[in-house]
Design a protein around this motif. Structure first.
Motif, PDB file in Angstrom:
ATOM      1  N   LEU A 291       0.816  -1.209   0.000  1.00 36.84           N
ATOM      2  CA  LEU A 291       0.000   0.000   0.000  1.00 36.84           C
ATOM      3  C   LEU A 291       0.854   1.265   0.000  1.00 36.84           C
ATOM      4  N   LEU A 292       2.063   1.184   0.550  1.00 42.61           N
ATOM      5  CA  LEU A 292       2.959   2.341   0.549  1.00 42.61           C
ATOM      6  C   LEU A 292       3.421   2.699  -0.866  1.00 42.61           C
ATOM      7  N   LEU A 293       3.206   1.788  -1.817  1.00 46.17           N
ATOM      8  CA  LEU A 293       3.572   2.030  -3.213  1.00 46.17           C
ATOM      9  C   LEU A 293       2.405   2.554  -4.030  1.00 46.17           C
ATOM     10  N   GLU A 294       1.279   2.768  -3.391  1.00 44.42           N
ATOM     11  CA  GLU A 294       0.089   3.260  -4.079  1.00 44.42           C
ATOM     12  C   GLU A 294      -0.304   4.624  -3.525  1.00 44.42           C
ATOM     13  N   LYS A 295      -1.172   5.318  -4.272  1.00 43.66           N
ATOM     14  CA  LYS A 295      -1.578   6.662  -3.854  1.00 43.66           C
ATOM     15  C   LYS A 295      -2.650   6.573  -2.773  1.00 43.66           C
ATOM     16  N   ILE A 296      -2.191   6.256  -1.571  1.00 50.52           N
ATOM     17  CA  ILE A 296      -3.090   6.165  -0.427  1.00 50.52           C
ATOM     18  C   ILE A 296      -2.368   6.769   0.768  1.00 50.52           C
ATOM     19  N   SER A 297      -3.071   7.552   1.545  1.00 46.76           N
ATOM     20  CA  SER A 297      -2.470   8.229   2.696  1.00 46.76           C
ATOM     21  C   SER A 297      -2.248   7.245   3.832  1.00 46.76           C
ATOM     22  N   LEU A 298      -1.455   7.657   4.821  1.00 44.56           N
ATOM     23  CA  LEU A 298      -1.253   6.812   5.994  1.00 44.56           C
ATOM     24  C   LEU A 298      -2.563   6.609   6.747  1.00 44.56           C
ATOM     25  N   ALA A 299      -3.395   7.652   6.781  1.00 44.38           N
ATOM     26  CA  ALA A 299      -4.708   7.512   7.428  1.00 44.38           C
ATOM     27  C   ALA A 299      -5.549   6.474   6.692  1.00 44.38           C
ATOM     28  N   GLY A 300      -5.430   6.436   5.369  1.00 41.61           N
ATOM     29  CA  GLY A 300      -6.151   5.440   4.586  1.00 41.61           C
ATOM     30  C   GLY A 300      -5.652   4.032   4.866  1.00 41.61           C
ATOM     31  N   ILE A 301      -4.336   3.886   5.044  1.00 40.61           N
ATOM     32  CA  ILE A 301      -3.772   2.572   5.370  1.00 40.61           C
ATOM     33  C   ILE A 301      -4.258   2.109   6.738  1.00 40.61           C
ATOM     34  N   VAL A 302      -4.365   3.046   7.681  1.00 40.76           N
ATOM     35  CA  VAL A 302      -4.903   2.711   9.010  1.00 40.76           C
ATOM     36  C   VAL A 302      -6.319   2.171   8.874  1.00 40.76           C
ATOM     37  N   ARG A 303      -7.133   2.848   8.076  1.00 43.77           N
ATOM     38  CA  ARG A 303      -8.527   2.404   7.901  1.00 43.77           C
ATOM     39  C   ARG A 303      -8.594   1.055   7.191  1.00 43.77           C
ATOM     40  N   ALA A 304      -7.694   0.826   6.236  1.00 44.15           N
ATOM     41  CA  ALA A 304      -7.745  -0.400   5.442  1.00 44.15           C
ATOM     42  C   ALA A 304      -7.211  -1.614   6.193  1.00 44.15           C
ATOM     43  N   THR A 305      -6.257  -1.415   7.085  1.00 38.48           N
ATOM     44  CA  THR A 305      -5.608  -2.547   7.750  1.00 38.48           C
ATOM     45  C   THR A 305      -5.990  -2.714   9.209  1.00 38.48           C
ATOM     46  N   GLY A 306      -6.493  -1.648   9.837  1.00 39.52           N
ATOM     47  CA  GLY A 306      -6.893  -1.739  11.243  1.00 39.52           C
ATOM     48  C   GLY A 306      -5.763  -1.541  12.228  1.00 39.52           C
ATOM     49  N   VAL A 307      -4.560  -1.207  11.757  1.00 39.50           N
ATOM     50  CA  VAL A 307      -3.460  -0.942  12.691  1.00 39.50           C
ATOM     51  C   VAL A 307      -3.645   0.452  13.295  1.00 39.50           C
ATOM     52  N   SER A 308      -2.913   0.724  14.361  1.00 35.13           N
ATOM     53  CA  SER A 308      -3.027   2.035  14.990  1.00 35.13           C
ATOM     54  C   SER A 308      -2.178   3.066  14.248  1.00 35.13           C
ATOM     55  N   GLU A 309      -2.566   4.325  14.338  1.00 33.25           N
ATOM     56  CA  GLU A 309      -1.805   5.394  13.693  1.00 33.25           C
ATOM     57  C   GLU A 309      -0.390   5.463  14.261  1.00 33.25           C
ATOM     58  N   ARG A 310      -0.291   5.318  15.573  1.00 31.04           N
ATOM     59  CA  ARG A 310       1.028   5.417  16.229  1.00 31.04           C
ATOM     60  C   ARG A 310       1.955   4.308  15.743  1.00 31.04           C
ATOM     61  N   TRP A 311       1.442   3.064  15.695  1.00 28.29           N
ATOM     62  CA  TRP A 311       2.276   1.953  15.242  1.00 28.29           C
ATOM     63  C   TRP A 311       2.673   2.131  13.787  1.00 28.29           C
ATOM     64  N   LEU A 312       1.725   2.547  12.944  1.00 30.07           N
ATOM     65  CA  LEU A 312       2.017   2.705  11.518  1.00 30.07           C
ATOM     66  C   LEU A 312       3.082   3.769  11.288  1.00 30.07           C
ATOM     67  N   GLN A 313       2.993   4.882  12.007  1.00 31.66           N
ATOM     68  CA  GLN A 313       3.994   5.934  11.830  1.00 31.66           C
ATOM     69  C   GLN A 313       5.375   5.429  12.237  1.00 31.66           C
ATOM     70  N   TYR A 314       5.443   4.681  13.327  1.00 28.99           N
ATOM     71  CA  TYR A 314       6.725   4.099  13.752  1.00 28.99           C
ATOM     72  C   TYR A 314       7.254   3.147  12.691  1.00 28.99           C
ATOM     73  N   TYR A 315       6.372   2.297  12.153  1.00 29.85           N
ATOM     74  CA  TYR A 315       6.772   1.310  11.132  1.00 29.85           C
ATOM     75  C   TYR A 315       7.269   2.002   9.874  1.00 29.85           C
ATOM     76  N   VAL A 316       6.543   3.032   9.426  1.00 30.00           N
ATOM     77  CA  VAL A 316       6.923   3.759   8.213  1.00 30.00           C
ATOM     78  C   VAL A 316       8.255   4.484   8.416  1.00 30.00           C
ATOM     79  N   ASN A 317       8.420   5.141   9.572  1.00 31.18           N
ATOM     80  CA  ASN A 317       9.681   5.835   9.857  1.00 31.18           C
ATOM     81  C   ASN A 317      10.861   4.876   9.774  1.00 31.18           C
ATOM     82  N   LYS A 318      10.689   3.692  10.365  1.00 33.51           N
ATOM     83  CA  LYS A 318      11.772   2.706  10.388  1.00 33.51           C
ATOM     84  C   LYS A 318      12.036   2.157   8.991  1.00 33.51           C
ATOM     85  N   LYS A 319      10.983   1.848   8.254  1.00 36.48           N
ATOM     86  CA  LYS A 319      11.135   1.256   6.922  1.00 36.48           C
ATOM     87  C   LYS A 319      11.757   2.236   5.941  1.00 36.48           C
ATOM     88  N   LEU A 320      11.224   3.454   5.884  1.00 37.11           N
ATOM     89  CA  LEU A 320      11.735   4.429   4.924  1.00 37.11           C
ATOM     90  C   LEU A 320      13.138   4.903   5.305  1.00 37.11           C
TER      91      LEU A 320
END
Length: 236
Positions: free
Chosen positions: A53-82
């Motif tokens: 999903l990070l390779l598609e035109k979808i916001s982080l908020a959209g990924i949260v809604r689509a996957t059910g993960v928390s915003e805080r966890w997703l931001q940490y995951y994205v920071n680490k991955k990128l």
């Protein structure tokens, strides 16, 4: 009851968690845990989905809604991955000889539109690989950054087609550098790739709420997409 870490049955009560649940502790490994925790570990399948999903035109908020993960966890995951993405092009090796690249620079921003970040790109006109990337200002240093990012064989042999931005002429070798207009079609591939990036990376849409707030994530997201793009090409 078993320890989620070592599967030991030697479990003791150990007070209560902040939410009021009974806390337990394993005597063997020292792991503390509660039964039926509110936040479950993120599965590898969910992480793989987020990576796509990070390779598609979808916001982080959209990924949260689509996957059910928390915003805080997703931001940490994205920071680490990128933050771990390699900032160097990975392309198939080429022999010295006739090579042609097309170069262009694309506007983007971080935080607000006054903080402009130009994306300098070079594409191999034959294989369609992105062979040069630099993110910075639209000046001579930016052109130099693009030139330095090219693999050595391109710096030695490639003929470069660019627009008429003067910074190219101060860096690229004059004998192998040609400034051309769009009507020639000699920069069509890189202009098409620029459009692809704007369509696929939400951070690059001109009017968006998904813009980057952090420069390192902005750069990491661009490199992440380019690595995946190059890897997806079928090169003979």
């Amino acid at each position: 009851m078993n320890s989620p870490k070592c599967n030991s049955e030697y479990i003791l009560k150990n007070g209560r968690s902040r939410s009021g649940k009974q806390n337990f502790k394993c005597r063997d490994c020292g792991r503390q845990f509660v039964m039926s925790p509110r936040h479950q570990p993120i599965s590898s399948a969910t992480k793989k989905l987020i990576d796509r999903l990070l390779l598609e035109k979808i916001s982080l908020a959209g990924i949260v809604r689509a996957t059910g993960v928390s915003e805080r966890w997703l931001q940490y995951y994205v920071n680490k991955k990128l933050g771990a993405v390699k900032r160097e092009v990975e392309v198939k090796s080429k022999k010295k000889g006739k090579l042609t690249i097309q170069c262009d620079e694309m506007w983007s921003f971080v935080g607000n539109k006054d903080n402009k970040q130009w994306i300098w790109l070079a594409i191999d006109a034959s294989t369609k690989e992105i062979v040069g990337v630099y993110i910075g200002k639209r000046d001579q240093a930016g052109a130099q950054g693009l030139w330095d990012s090219l693999p050595p064989v391109y710096r030695q042999c490639a003929v470069s087609y660019t627009d008429f931005w003067s910074a190219y002429g101060t860096v690229f070798p004059q004998k192998r550098y040609k400034a051309v207009g769009k009507e020639t079609g000699l920069t069509n591939y890189i202009e098409r790739f620029n459009n692809t990036m704007r369509q696929r990376i939400s951070r690059l849409v001109r009017k968006t709420l998904s813009f980057s707030k952090k420069l390192s994530n902005h750069i990491g997201a661009i490199w992440y997409f380019i690595h995946e793009y190059n890897a997806s090409l079928s090169i003979n």
